[in-house]
Design an enzyme around this catalytic site. Structure first.
Site, PDB file in Angstrom:
ATOM      1  N   GLN A 107      -5.809   8.692  -2.473  1.00 44.53           N
ATOM      2  CA  GLN A 107      -6.020   8.169  -1.666  1.00 44.53           C
ATOM      3  C   GLN A 107      -5.101   6.219  -1.637  1.00 44.53           C
ATOM      4  OE1 GLN A 107      -9.793   7.861  -4.089  1.00 44.53           O
ATOM      5  NE2 GLN A 107     -10.921   7.665  -2.305  1.00 44.53           N
ATOM      6  N   HIS A 125      -4.578   8.345   2.664  1.00 41.97           N
ATOM      7  CA  HIS A 125      -4.507   7.790   3.495  1.00 41.97           C
ATOM      8  C   HIS A 125      -3.439   7.309   3.439  1.00 41.97           C
ATOM      9  CE1 HIS A 125      -8.120   5.870   1.322  1.00 41.97           C
ATOM     10  NE2 HIS A 125      -8.457   7.632   2.369  1.00 41.97           N
TER      11      HIS A 125
END
Ligand SMILES: [Zn+2]
Length: 253
Positions: A107, A125
């Site tokens: 992430q 992300h």
């Protein structure tokens, strides 16, 4: 010198990892904390103390008030660009080198897994590595973005004058479909998912361990603080991530 005796939990994780057919790591902000990058979800310091990232690093701010967006994001680029991988990143890269880890799903946008030598990295992300023009699609490396700022502090495309946006997922944006599809494929195929430094609270990433469990795999957690998977995890380590993963490496045969 006596070798430090690893905890039973670390020994168990080493055993699971050694016996896994396809292990995958899932990492969150906690893996970069030892590199000096604060987790903004916990009360932070410096840059993160003054503004709420969820409010400023938002796609609507980028679109409506790019000066405000870049006042926040430009120094963030500079701060993150200087950071170095820590022992947790290095341990995950080493596991991949030894053939014990198929991939890292992260992430984080800080590039530190790649900097540590991990090769199969899925950045759900996005990453600060590049920024792209929303008009013509031109891509600019992090090192080149600083030269794109105009007098108002807004990054403008060197090719067409369009707005340049970091290739990271801002609040209010969907996760990139291709990266999420790859992450889901890895999670479903894994017989062990090693979750490191993530509270596993934010969907859709928080649903990835569920895919591993649904396929009959196990979940191991190396994270400070609670996660929704604590009850079903085969192993739960709650110490500093860099120390825990260093101990894991040492406990492997
Ligand atoms: Zn352009």
């Amino acid at each position: 010198m006596e070798r430090e005796v690893a905890s039973a939990e670390v020994e168990l994780l080493a055993e699971l990892l050694g016996g896994a057919r396809s292990a995958v790591a899932l990492t969150g902000a906690g893996v970069s904390v030892p590199s000096g990058i604060p987790d903004f979800r916990s009360p932070g310091t410096g840059l993160w103390e003054k503004v709420d990232p969820m409010e400023v690093a938002h796609i609507s701010v980028f679109e409506r008030d790019p000066e405000r967006f870049w006042r926040y994001y430009r120094p963030r680029f500079q701060t993150l660009g200087d950071k170095r991988p820590n022992a947790a990143h290095a341990a995950l890269a080493e596991l991949e080198r030894r053939g014990l880890l198929a991939a890292v799903i992260t992430q984080n946008i800080d590039r530190l897994h790649r900097a540590a030598g991990s090769r199969e990295v899925v950045e759900v992300h996005g990453s600060i590595e590049t920024s792209s023009c929303r008009e013509c699609g031109a891509s600019f490396d992090l090192e080149r973005v600083e030269a794109l700022f105009d007098g108002d502090g807004v990054a403008i495309c060197a090719e067409c004058g369009g707005a340049v946006k970091p290739d990271v997922v801002l609040f209010g944006e969907l996760l990139p479909a291709a990266a999420m599809a790859r992450a889901e494929e890895l999670a479903a195929a894994a017989d062990l998912m090693l979750c490191v430094g993530s509270s596993l609270a934010v969907h859709p990433v928080a649903g990835l361990p569920e895919l591993t469990l649904a396929g009959g795999g196990r979940v191991a957690i190396v994270t400070q603080g609670p996660t929704p998977y604590d009850e079903v995890a085969a192993v739960r380590l709650g110490g500093e991530v860099d120390e825990e993963l260093t101990a894991l490496l040492a406990a492997l045969p």
